[in-house]
Design an enzyme around this catalytic site. Sequence first.
Site, PDB file in Angstrom:
ATOM      1  N   LYS A 175       0.882  -1.183   0.000  1.00 17.60           N
ATOM      2  CA  LYS A 175       0.000   0.000   0.000  1.00 17.60           C
ATOM      3  C   LYS A 175       0.914   1.227   0.000  1.00 17.60           C
ATOM      4  O   LYS A 175       1.419   1.653   1.032  1.00 17.60           O
ATOM      5  CB  LYS A 175      -0.859  -0.031   1.275  1.00 17.60           C
ATOM      6  CG  LYS A 175      -2.180   0.699   1.220  1.00 17.60           C
ATOM      7  CD  LYS A 175      -2.143   2.158   0.917  1.00 17.60           C
ATOM      8  CE  LYS A 175      -1.783   3.100   2.017  1.00 17.60           C
ATOM      9  NZ  LYS A 175      -1.644   4.508   1.488  1.00 17.60           N
ATOM     10  N   GLU A 251       9.197   2.507  10.999  1.00 15.15           N
ATOM     11  CA  GLU A 251      10.293   3.465  10.813  1.00 15.15           C
ATOM     12  C   GLU A 251       9.632   4.822  10.681  1.00 15.15           C
ATOM     13  O   GLU A 251       8.828   5.045   9.787  1.00 15.15           O
ATOM     14  CB  GLU A 251      11.108   3.084   9.569  1.00 15.15           C
ATOM     15  CG  GLU A 251      12.522   3.631   9.611  1.00 15.15           C
ATOM     16  CD  GLU A 251      12.599   5.087   9.211  1.00 15.15           C
ATOM     17  OE1 GLU A 251      12.720   5.949  10.117  1.00 15.15           O
ATOM     18  OE2 GLU A 251      12.531   5.362   8.019  1.00 15.15           O
ATOM     19  N   CYS A 285      14.174  11.051   6.257  1.00 18.38           N
ATOM     20  CA  CYS A 285      14.073  10.786   7.700  1.00 18.38           C
ATOM     21  C   CYS A 285      15.435  10.922   8.366  1.00 18.38           C
ATOM     22  O   CYS A 285      15.509  11.101   9.577  1.00 18.38           O
ATOM     23  CB  CYS A 285      13.463   9.423   7.962  1.00 18.38           C
ATOM     24  SG  CYS A 285      14.163   8.143   6.952  1.00 18.38           S
ATOM     25  N   GLU A 382       9.658  16.902  13.995  1.00 17.93           N
ATOM     26  CA  GLU A 382      10.151  16.641  12.644  1.00 17.93           C
ATOM     27  C   GLU A 382       9.384  17.529  11.660  1.00 17.93           C
ATOM     28  O   GLU A 382       8.161  17.450  11.566  1.00 17.93           O
ATOM     29  CB  GLU A 382       9.952  15.173  12.266  1.00 17.93           C
ATOM     30  CG  GLU A 382      10.558  14.845  10.915  1.00 17.93           C
ATOM     31  CD  GLU A 382      10.440  13.380  10.537  1.00 17.93           C
ATOM     32  OE1 GLU A 382       9.332  12.830  10.645  1.00 17.93           O
ATOM     33  OE2 GLU A 382      11.456  12.800  10.112  1.00 17.93           O
TER      34      GLU A 382
END
Length: 480
Positions: A175, A251, A285, A382
């Site tokens: 997905k 993650e 990331c 973030e």
Amino acid sequence: MTGTMPHHLNLVDGEWVDGERRANHNPARPGEVVSEYALADRNTARAAIEAARRAQPGWARQPVAARMEILDRIGATLLRRTEELAVLLAREEGKLLAEARGEVVRAGQTFRYYAHQLLQPQGEVYSSTRPNVHAEVRRRPLGVVGIITPWNYPLAIPAWKVAPALAHGNTVVLKPAELVTASAGELARIVAESGTPPGVFNLVMGAGRVVGEELLTSTAVDGVSFTGGTGTGAHVARQCIAHGNKRFQLEMGGKNPLVVLDDADLEVAVRCALDGSFFSTGQRCTASSRLIVQANIHDRFVAALATAVSALRVGDPLDPRSDLGPVVSPEQLAQNLDYVRIGRDEGATVVAGGEHHPDEGQFMRPTLFTDARNTMRVAREEIFGPVSCVIRVNDLDEAIDVAGDTDFGLSAGIVTTSLSAAERFKRDASAGIVTVNLPTAGTELHLPFGGTGASNHGPREQGGYARDFYSVPVTCYTGW
Ligand code: TXE
């Protein structure tokens, strides 16, 4: 436009399945449709899961040579089609063409790597403490794996999850993020045309809360590998536990520090900060979003970095003169600009960038804050855009403390000419990846990837370590 427009369909049990069509736009030219994709619904997702369930035992029993050949063929096709896929990726996600080429090559090499991993030892033999007993640890596939991926690496992340999953005898339902369905659709075509039997690899495109949710709640799925935001990751974890206690791997990004000590080579420090903070539009990331700089080098470093940041050319990813492409979506751009406002309100100073680039398209000037403190939101949350902040510290001890004072723990870097400082940092930095005199971003496919704290949950990805998620150890005792 439907009909003439390039389009991608869902792949279920070897069949291409249509649905309501959605368009994906080029973030550099928002009026330009890159391709259309067929939206999957819950029924399509369920059918994909059932197909994967049926196909799994047969796939696991295929001779290793057959699985190897298929994975190798997928890798070879990706590598052969690098240029064309890179242009598609750049137009769809906004990555510079050169970076997009690198990503396609990485995806191709990843499939080839896992093809050859199949020839590595797959278990262990132990001495038994009992007479006439043989003790061994074998590996069996996890089963049906749901793979949920983000938009920032539309080919590389699916590759580093799908390839080890298939190699270890699992079947897959992928997905992808809605923003990058053309890249995922091309990957699905390649996987299907490389000889994978029907049901071994399935693709369902659509909203996370619809098709993604089906993967989380179905008890026919044995494990979910997810990359994305922390909020979604927490939801994935809760749902996996509630629905069959299935295995999950998360993650979820970082707030990665790059420490610059007084003894650093200034040129190396600026190069590491520039690459780590701003390349790929900061949408990595492992991006360095906190630059932790010792007092004596601070002003020289800030002056040199601000000059370099201001000189970066923001533009169309297909233009070889561009250093930075667009931000992936209008929502992400609005979020980035919001953080610039938040940083200013908190008392940080913008020394480069800080605004929307005037060109048409979702462009943002790379932004550098100084006078930041590690307690500010711009230093804790973030942002996932071309925004970084400089935090001043007095010595290595303080630098290590500030670097580790974060909810995340993916990657941490240091720029220094001191061997003992580098060794201390490798020992004490609380992150899953530590770099010395290199950007915090930039990893290799055969080495483990993952972090600590809010960055990660579950076994490491990539390299041989991927085996820990995609297979189950079985301890066997045989008396003779
Ligand atoms: O991520 P989401 P988004 C961070 C970054 C970014 C933020 C949001 O800070 O600003 O996350 O990005 C699927 N059940 N990262 O919105 O929503 C979704 O469809 C099942 C960090 O893109 O987490 C997509 O396929 N699936 C990051 C995937 O989860 C669901 C990379 C990720 O989407 C779901 C990208 C649900 N209920 C963003 N809801 C990194 N770690 O590198 C969503 N999804």
